[in-house]
Enzyme design. Structure first.
Site, mmCIF file in Angstrom:
data_model
loop_
_atom_site.group_PDB
_atom_site.id
_atom_site.type_symbol
_atom_site.label_atom_id
_atom_site.label_comp_id
_atom_site.label_asym_id
_atom_site.label_seq_id
_atom_site.Cartn_x
_atom_site.Cartn_y
_atom_site.Cartn_z
ATOM 1 N N TYR A 1 24.065 34.113 32.827
ATOM 2 C CA TYR A 1 25.511 33.863 32.943
ATOM 3 C C TYR A 1 26.024 34.640 34.157
ATOM 4 O O TYR A 1 26.225 35.859 34.095
ATOM 5 C CB TYR A 1 26.266 34.317 31.689
ATOM 6 N N LEU B 1 34.888 24.912 19.850
ATOM 7 C CA LEU B 1 36.064 24.193 20.370
ATOM 8 C C LEU B 1 35.629 23.122 21.370
ATOM 9 O O LEU B 1 36.439 22.642 22.168
ATOM 10 C CB LEU B 1 37.035 25.188 21.028
#
Ligand code: NAP
Length: 342
Positions: free
Chosen positions: A64, A217
């Protein structure tokens, strides 16, 4: 900053052999990659606020931002009060191979590579152990037994506490669990990504493996905050995710409007409803929250106070039936890397 949690975050066991963790984990990926620019100071303040509220699980990956995210977590932990730092548990993914330009070129699960990745992660995190360590995607050239065996040796040596898996299917779960105890499977699970329900989740349950759910989400799509006209930065995952394109996006945001009606009737937000739905699918599931701002974190933590009864769950499923989403959860090339989808 106080050391006493302000919100009472319950804990859930990460599988039969894993640690007790906060019922919601903080996924830190968006603080370094994939969702456009992030504000470093606000990211660190968000990690502090999460720890302060009682969140103990911090999820990251060495790829990341190519180390950026681990260094950010290092700074956040170093500058947090000792008690909060001591409660924190790190969940780290490794194995993705990157280019200087930021491309992804494959995965490396060879035992020597696993130990090399771990050595760098420990250095960047500034810790002497990683709590849960997992390869991000199965390396198709290396049997999972070898990759998991290498992590088991890291456990033996005290550098790692628990072994996890990411985006693997039921067969790989069994093969890995035959080598060493597996704490959890990290995998996408949300109201609109329910493919784990048929085979993977029952197998994880049979084997005593917990689930850390990501994409709860759907990358912000079902957060209630995503709009049709949102401009995305170059490199934002959503710029090439099938669910965020053209007619698919229109269809999926119509589903969000249906979910909004259910949420409003309950007096909660869309994001809280979507997170509470995942929380309600079992005590063995720990949703990861991709908040990178304190206001989003506060909203997400509010889901812990939302109780969904049978009528609520039925209303949610009527608004957003399983398989209602348009578009796959990853672009085709990335779907091919998902052992869980084979
Ligand atoms: N194992 C794997 O393969 C894998 C893959 C992906 C992610 N993960 C892990 O799972 C974590 C969560 O994944 P994700 O970030 O894709 O999941 P997500 O929670 O589905 O999406 C996060 C996105 O939702 C938006 N959002 C809107 N309201 C929010 C709220 N109240 N709380 C949190 N986010 C809100 C964020 O908004 P803004 O744009 O406003 O910030 C962000 O863009 C990651 O951080 C990473 O650690 C694992």
């Amino acid at each position: 900053m106080t050391t006493t949690p302000k919100t009472s975050v319950p804990t859930r066991a990460l599988g039969a052999t894993g640690p007790a963790v906060s019922a919601l984990g903080l996924g830190c990926m968006g603080m370094s990659a994939l969702y456009g620019e992030a504000d470093r100071a606000e990211s660190i303040a968000t990690v502090h606020a999460a720890l302060d509220a009682g969140v103990t699980l911090l999820d990251t990956g060495d790829f990341y931002g190519m180390g950026h995210n681990e260094l950010l977590i290092n700074e956040a932990l170093r500058t947090a009060p000792a008690a909060a730092r001591e409660r924190a548990l790190t969940s780290v993914k490794f194995g993705a191979l990157r280019t200087v330009e930021g491309g992804f070129t494959g995965y490396d699960g060879r035992p020597a590579a696993v130990k090399n990745f771990a050595a760098y992660s420990l250095q960047r995190l500034g810790t002497d152990h990683i709590d849960v360590y997992r390869i991000a995607r199965v390396d198709p050239d290396v049997p999972i037994e070898e990759t998991v065996g290498a992590i088991a040796e890291l456990v033996e040596a005290g550098h790692v506490r628990h072994i996890g898996l990411s985006e693997v299917g039921a067969d790989t779960l069994r093969r890995a669990a035959a080598v060493a105890p597996i704490a959890d499977l990290q995998i996408e699970y949300s109201l609109i990504s329910r493919s784990i329900e048929e085979k993977i989740l029952p197998t994880a349950r049979e084997l005593g493996i917990g689930v850390t759910a990501y994409g709860v989400l759907s990358r912000g799509l079902i957060s209630g905050h995503f709009t049709r006209d949102r401009e995305l930065a170059a490199g934002d995952f959503r710029g090439f995710s099938p669910r965020f394109q053209g007619d698919n996006l229109r269809h999926n945001l119509d589903l969000v409007d249906r979910l909004r009606a259910v949420a409003e009737a309950k007096g909660v937000t869309v994001a809280q409803t979507a997170i509470a739905w995942v929380l309600a699918q079992g005590q063995d599931i720990v949703p990861l929250i991709g908040a990178r701002r304190r206001d989003r974190l506060a909203e997400a933590l509010g889901a812990l106070d939302v109780t969904l009864d049978a009528a609520d769950l039925a209303a949610i499923e009527e608004a957003v039936p399983a398989d209602a989403a348009a578009g796959a959860r990853y672009p085709e090339a990335q779907m091919a890397h998902l052992d869980s989808e084979h």
